[in-house]
Design a protein around this motif. Sequence first.
Motif, PDB file in Angstrom:
ATOM      1  N   TYR A  15       0.860  -1.178   0.000  1.00  0.00           N
ATOM      2  CA  TYR A  15       0.000   0.000   0.000  1.00  0.00           C
ATOM      3  C   TYR A  15       0.902   1.236   0.000  1.00  0.00           C
ATOM      4  O   TYR A  15       1.832   1.311   0.810  1.00  0.00           O
ATOM      5  CB  TYR A  15      -0.906  -0.030   1.244  1.00  0.00           C
ATOM      6  CG  TYR A  15      -1.826   1.153   1.388  1.00  0.00           C
ATOM      7  CD1 TYR A  15      -2.912   1.302   0.550  1.00  0.00           C
ATOM      8  CD2 TYR A  15      -1.586   2.116   2.353  1.00  0.00           C
ATOM      9  CE1 TYR A  15      -3.758   2.392   0.678  1.00  0.00           C
ATOM     10  CE2 TYR A  15      -2.420   3.209   2.491  1.00  0.00           C
ATOM     11  CZ  TYR A  15      -3.500   3.338   1.637  1.00  0.00           C
ATOM     12  OH  TYR A  15      -4.336   4.420   1.767  1.00  0.00           O
ATOM     13  N   ASN A  16       0.659   2.175  -0.881  1.00  0.00           N
ATOM     14  CA  ASN A  16       1.462   3.410  -0.986  1.00  0.00           C
ATOM     15  C   ASN A  16       2.963   3.122  -1.080  1.00  0.00           C
ATOM     16  O   ASN A  16       3.764   3.721  -0.378  1.00  0.00           O
ATOM     17  CB  ASN A  16       1.191   4.350   0.205  1.00  0.00           C
ATOM     18  CG  ASN A  16      -0.087   5.127   0.023  1.00  0.00           C
ATOM     19  OD1 ASN A  16      -0.744   5.038  -1.010  1.00  0.00           O
ATOM     20  ND2 ASN A  16      -0.446   5.881   1.030  1.00  0.00           N
ATOM     21  N   ASN A  52      -6.584   3.606   7.845  1.00  0.00           N
ATOM     22  CA  ASN A  52      -7.032   3.670   6.462  1.00  0.00           C
ATOM     23  C   ASN A  52      -8.393   2.993   6.336  1.00  0.00           C
ATOM     24  O   ASN A  52      -8.703   2.060   7.081  1.00  0.00           O
ATOM     25  CB  ASN A  52      -6.023   2.989   5.532  1.00  0.00           C
ATOM     26  CG  ASN A  52      -6.331   3.258   4.080  1.00  0.00           C
ATOM     27  OD1 ASN A  52      -6.624   4.382   3.700  1.00  0.00           O
ATOM     28  ND2 ASN A  52      -6.293   2.226   3.267  1.00  0.00           N
TER      29      ASN A  52
END
Length: 188
Positions: A15-16, A52
């Motif tokens: 993620y990211n 998130n």
Amino acid sequence: MASTSDIRKGLCIKYNHDIYKIIEFLHVKPGKGPAFVRTKLKSVTSGKVIDNTFSAGHKIDDVRVETRSYQYLYSEGETYHFMNTSDYNQITIEEGALDAPGLLKEGEIVTILFNTEDSMPLTVEMPASVILEITHTEPGVKGNTATNATKPATVETGARVNVPLFINEGDKIKVDTEKGSYMERIKE
């Protein structure tokens, strides 16, 4: 690729442009609007924790991991040394990859997650609880137990844990590694 229905505690995802481990999650289905999954993610490289929210059905990029048993040997500053229990190879891991380094006792068996793509260690999973000896605590005063009062105590690894007043130096206690809290006294 996985979806939000595959989210579980301990799952590692990309993620990211980083690899995160899911430490908490909650599926939410409001009365109005689409369902979503609220998560708390911990970066395995920096140790930073972020919140998130993924919408239902969102595709997530999971990381294939392999678990191996290792024995904790010793630490040098912020570097921790572990030995594989099957082939005796040793590895070093930085303190940021450990969830509760203060509760890690020499000789403790832990589980280390490795990324199967590059065999890099991602994170160290401690056992659910550890048994540690109290090395220092103030004596408890009898009669002050109207509520579940606690006092600070130092355990053999140097970590500080709040314990009930009846715990004395030399007692062995069981400590929850996830919360770092007292569970029970161990009778010998």
